[in-house]
Design a protein around this motif. Structure first.
Motif, short mmCIF file in Angstrom:
data_model
loop_
_atom_site.label_atom_id
_atom_site.label_comp_id
_atom_site.label_asym_id
_atom_site.label_seq_id
_atom_site.Cartn_x
_atom_site.Cartn_y
_atom_site.Cartn_z
N ARG A 494 0.82 -1.22 0.00
CA ARG A 494 0.00 0.00 0.00
C ARG A 494 0.85 1.27 0.00
O ARG A 494 0.42 2.31 -0.50
N SER A 495 2.05 1.19 0.56
CA SER A 495 2.90 2.38 0.67
C SER A 495 3.72 2.66 -0.59
O SER A 495 4.35 3.71 -0.68
N LEU A 496 3.71 1.75 -1.55
CA LEU A 496 4.53 1.91 -2.75
C LEU A 496 3.93 2.95 -3.68
O LEU A 496 2.72 3.20 -3.66
N PRO A 497 4.75 3.55 -4.56
CA PRO A 497 4.21 4.47 -5.57
C PRO A 497 3.18 3.75 -6.44
O PRO A 497 3.28 2.55 -6.69
N GLU A 498 2.20 4.50 -6.91
CA GLU A 498 1.08 3.92 -7.65
C GLU A 498 1.48 3.03 -8.81
O GLU A 498 0.90 1.95 -8.99
N PRO A 499 2.51 3.39 -9.62
CA PRO A 499 2.87 2.51 -10.74
C PRO A 499 3.36 1.13 -10.30
O PRO A 499 3.31 0.17 -11.09
N LEU A 500 3.84 1.01 -9.08
CA LEU A 500 4.24 -0.29 -8.56
C LEU A 500 3.09 -0.94 -7.79
O LEU A 500 2.85 -2.14 -7.88
N ARG A 501 2.39 -0.13 -7.02
CA ARG A 501 1.33 -0.65 -6.17
C ARG A 501 0.18 -1.27 -6.97
O ARG A 501 -0.29 -2.38 -6.67
N ALA A 502 -0.28 -0.58 -8.00
CA ALA A 502 -1.47 -1.02 -8.72
C ALA A 502 -1.32 -2.41 -9.34
O ALA A 502 -2.20 -3.27 -9.18
N PRO A 503 -0.21 -2.71 -10.04
CA PRO A 503 -0.09 -4.07 -10.61
C PRO A 503 -0.03 -5.16 -9.54
O PRO A 503 -0.56 -6.26 -9.74
N LEU A 504 0.62 -4.87 -8.41
CA LEU A 504 0.70 -5.88 -7.34
C LEU A 504 -0.69 -6.15 -6.76
O LEU A 504 -1.06 -7.31 -6.53
N GLN A 505 -1.43 -5.09 -6.51
CA GLN A 505 -2.77 -5.27 -5.94
C GLN A 505 -3.71 -5.95 -6.94
O GLN A 505 -4.54 -6.76 -6.55
N ALA A 506 -3.57 -5.60 -8.23
CA ALA A 506 -4.41 -6.23 -9.24
C ALA A 506 -4.15 -7.72 -9.34
O ALA A 506 -5.08 -8.52 -9.56
N MET A 507 -2.90 -8.12 -9.17
CA MET A 507 -2.55 -9.54 -9.30
C MET A 507 -3.19 -10.37 -8.19
O MET A 507 -3.77 -11.43 -8.45
N ILE A 508 -3.13 -9.90 -6.95
CA ILE A 508 -3.68 -10.70 -5.85
C ILE A 508 -5.19 -10.56 -5.73
O ILE A 508 -5.84 -11.40 -5.10
N ALA A 509 -5.75 -9.50 -6.32
CA ALA A 509 -7.21 -9.32 -6.24
C ALA A 509 -7.96 -10.46 -6.90
O ALA A 509 -9.13 -10.73 -6.58
N LYS A 510 -7.29 -11.18 -7.81
CA LYS A 510 -7.93 -12.29 -8.53
C LYS A 510 -8.12 -13.52 -7.63
O LYS A 510 -8.90 -14.41 -7.96
N GLU A 511 -7.38 -13.57 -6.52
CA GLU A 511 -7.39 -14.76 -5.68
C GLU A 511 -8.25 -14.54 -4.43
O GLU A 511 -7.98 -13.66 -3.62
#
Length: 547
Positions: A494-511
Motif C-alpha cells: 500500500r505504501s509503494l508508488p502507484e505505478p508499482l502498487r497497482a499491478p501488485l494489488q491487481a494480481m492478488i485481487a484475482k485470488e
C-alpha cells in the motif's frame, strides 16, 4: 536425550561432538534448509488477496516426518538454525511442526562452532518467537509478488537485481580507482586520497594526475580515530583486493570456516563487537604478538544482533602473506590482520587539499577536476605498526579493481540486500551479462532497463522495502485471522508508488481469501507419528506458540 535442530547436515557431526564434550546428551537433526517452499514458477503467484501464501508446502516430506519422529522421543527441543532472518523463518516452521509435542522449544543462535561459543549460545537461549520470522516471511511475499507481476520471458525483474541495474545506470561505478599522494609541508608522512574514476575524472585525466608530482600541502588538526571491525561485506571486498577472490568464494570460505569452528558467525552486518568478544579478540591477537587494546575496539550498536566476524578455534597466522595460505586460511588471516588495526589507537590528520586547486588549474586541468581533487578526503595516519601495513608509498597510482567487488561495495552503500544474500546477488547479476568487466552496461543491460519499472530501478525503493520488512508496525500483530507477515506485506504494498502498487494489488485481487493452513493436520503429519504416540503420555499440554 535432547534434540538440536540445525539447517546444514555438514554441521551435525561437529555440533554433536561439541555437545558431548560439554556434557549434553543430544542428537542433532538437520532441516536441509527451508522446510516449506512456494512453487518455483512465477506463472501463478499463489498469494491470495489477503497476502496468504496458499501453496507453501513441505519441500521434503521425509525430512519433516523424521523431524517429528525425533522430536517425539526428545526430552527437550533446541532449535539452532542459522542466526539470520532465514534461520528465524525455519525456526518458526520447526516450532509449529512440533507444537503438539513440544509447545515451547528453545531458540539458540550459534555465535560459533567451538566449545566456548556453543556454551555461550545455549546459555543465552530464548523462546522461539513468531515476531522473529516476520521479516523473512514478509520479504518472501513481497519479492514473489514483484517477480510475478513485472517479469516477462525476456526480462527478469526482482527487487534487488533490478535495483542493482538501476544503480549501475545512475552512478556508473568504475573499476578504476585513483590513488593520489601529496607531500606534507611539515616534512612528515605524505597525505593520501582516493576516488573512483567517475565524473569529472576519466581514465585519461586519471593517468595525467598520477603522472604529476603534486605540491606540498598543509596539515589540519590532529584527532584520535578508531578503526571499525570489518563486517561480512567489508571482508568480501578486502578479500577481492588482497586475495583476488570473488564475493561468492569468500562467502563460501567463511561458511566453511564457521562450520569447522574456526570463525565466528560469518553473516554479520555489524562493524562492532561486544565487550566479551573484544576480550577474546584481544587475547588471540596478543598471542600473535600484537599489543592490541580491547577498549579501542568499536562496540556493537543497539541494532546489531551479531558481533563482527572474528577468528576462533586456535591461533591465527599473522606473519605469512594471506595469499600464500589458500582461500580459507587466507580469509581467516586477513580478517585477523584487519582486527589488529581495530584494536590499536591511531591519530588522523587531514590535509588541506584546497591548496592543490590553483596548481592543478595552472597545469591545465578544468575547474571541476581541480576542485574535485581539492575536496577529496586527504589524510594521513600515525600509530603503531600493524600486519600488512604499507610503510612506503612510491607515488600516485591508478588501480584496477574487481568488478564484482566494486558492485558489492556500491550495493552495501545503497543498502541493497543483506549479509546472507550479498554474495548471491552479486554473482547472479554478473552472470546475467547486463554489464561488462568494467561495469559498463551491455546491450542486454540497456534493453532490460527499458523494460523494467522505473520505480524498481531506484535503489531507494528496494532499500525502503527491506527496512519495512524488518520493522513491522505494531498494527501487524494481534489479528487472530491473519499472520503478521501478511499484514506487514499488505502495508508495504500500500505504501509503494502507484505505478508499482497497482499491478501488485491487481494480481492478488484475482485470488479469493484462503483459510489458514495448519502445517500438522493439513499435510497429514499428525497421522505420521500417531502409531508412535500410542501409549505415550505427553508431559506438555499442547499450546500455540504465539508472542
Amino acid at each position: 536425550m535432547d534434540l538440536f535442530v540445525i539447517e546444514a547436515p555438514l554441521k551435525a557431526r561437529t555440533l554433536e561432538t561439541i555437545l558431548k564434550r560439554l556434557g549434553f546428551s543430544a542428537k542433532v537433526q538437520a532441516t536441509k534448509g527451508h522446510l516449506f517452499d512456494m512453487p518455483e514458477s512465477l506463472d501463478v503467484p499463489a498469494i491470495d488477496s489477503r497476502m496468504r501464501e496458499f501453496r507453501r508446502v513441505p519441500k521434503d516430506v521425509e525430512v519433516v516426518k523424521r523431524l517429528r519422529s525425533e522430536a517425539l522421543m526428545a526430552e527437550n527441543v533446541i532449535i539452532a538454525t542459522d542466526a539470520d532472518a532465514e534461520g528465524d523463518v525455519i525456526a518458526w516452521d520447526v516450532a509449529t511442526l512440533i507444537r503438539d509435542m513440544h509447545p515451547n522449544p528453545l531458540r539458540v543462535r550459534m555465535k560459533g562452532l567451538d566449545d566456548d561459543s556453543v556454551r555461550a549460545s545455549i546459555d543465552a537461549a530464548t523462546p522461539v518467537r513468531k515476531a522473529d520470522a516476520v521479516a523473512g516471511r514478509t520479504r518472501a511475499i513481497v519479492d514473489r509478488l514483484i517477480g510475478a507481476s513485472f517479469s516477462r520471458p525476456d526480462v527478469g525483474v526482482g527487487r534487488v537485481q533490478t535495483a542493482l541495474l538501476g544503480l549501475v545506470q545512475r552512478d556508473k561505478p568504475s573499476t578504476l580507482r585513483l590513488n593520489l599522494v601529496a607531500p606534507a609541508k611539515d616534512g612528515g608522512r605524505v597525505f593520501m586520497a582516493e576516488a573512483p574514476c567517475v565524473a569529472p575524472f576519466d581514465p585519461e585525466i586519471a593517468r595525467r594526475l598520477t603522472g604529476m608530482a603534486l605540491p606540498m600541502i598543509s596539515a589540519g588538526t590532529t584527532s584520535t580515530v578508531a578503526s571499525p571491525a570489518p563486517h561480512m561485506g567489508d571482508i568480501m571486498v578486502r578479500a577481492a583486493e588482497k586475495l583476488d577472490m570473488s564475493p561468492r568464494e569468500t562467502d563460501d570460505s567463511m561458511q566453511r570456516l564457521y562450520e569447522q569452528g574456526r570463525l565466528s558467525y560469518p553473516r554479520a552486518g555489524s562493524r562492532g563487537v561486544a565487550p566479551a568478544t573484544a576480550a577474546k579478540i584481544e587475547a588471540l591477537l596478543r598471542k600473535a604478538g600484537y599489543n592490541v587494546d580491547r577498549n579501542a575496539m568499536a562496540p556493537k550498536t543497539e541494532e546489531d544482533v551479531h558481533d563482527a566476524p572474528f577468528p576462533i578455534g586456535g591461533k591465527v597466522d599473522l606473519t605469512t602473506n594471506p595469499q600464500q595460505l589458500g582461500h580459507d586460511e587466507g580469509v581467516r588471516a586477513q580478517i585477523a590482520r584487519d582486527l589488529v588495526k581495530t584494536g590499536l589507537r591511531f591519530t588522523s590528520q587531514p590535509g588541506i587539499g584546497a591548496e592543490l586547486v590553483p596548481f592543478l588549474i595552472k597545469s591545465g586541468f578544468s575547474q571541476a577536476v581541480a576542485e574535485k581533487v581539492g575536496s577529496l578526503d586527504w589524510r594521513r595516519e600515525n600509530g603503531p605498526r600493524f600486519p600488512g601495513q604499507v610503510t612506503w608509498v612510491n607515488g600516485s597510482s591508478l588501480e584496477t579493481r574487481r568488478a564484482d567487488a566494486v558492485l558489492l561495495e556500491a550495493a552495501i552503500n545503497a543498502k541493497l540486500g543483506r549479509p546472507s544474500t550479498w554474495a548471491k546477488h552479486i554473482e547472479r547479476f554478473m552472470e546475467r551479462n547486463l554489464v561488462d568487466g568494467d561495469l559498463q552496461l551491455t546491450d542486454r543491460g540497456r534493453a532490460w532497463i527499458s523494460k523494467s519499472p522505473a520505480g524498481l530501478l531506484d535503489p531507494r525503493i528496494s532499500a525502503a522495502i527491506e527496512y519495512a520488512c524488518e520493522r513491522p508496525q505494531p498494527s501487524a500483530f494481534g489479528n487472530p485471522d491473519r499472520e503478521p507477515w501478511e499484514i506487514n506485506a499488505e502495508q508495504i504494498v500500500r505504501s509503494l508508488p502507484e505505478p508499482l502498487r497497482a499491478p501488485l494489488q491487481a494480481m492478488i485481487a484475482k485470488e479469493a481469501p484462503r483459510a489458514k493452513i495448519d502445517p500438522i493436520s493439513d499435510f497429514g503429519f499428525d497421522r505420521s507419528v500417531m502409531a508412535d504416540m500410542d501409549g505415550l503420555t505427553l508431559t506438555h499440554a499442547p499450546a500455540p506458540i504465539e508472542d
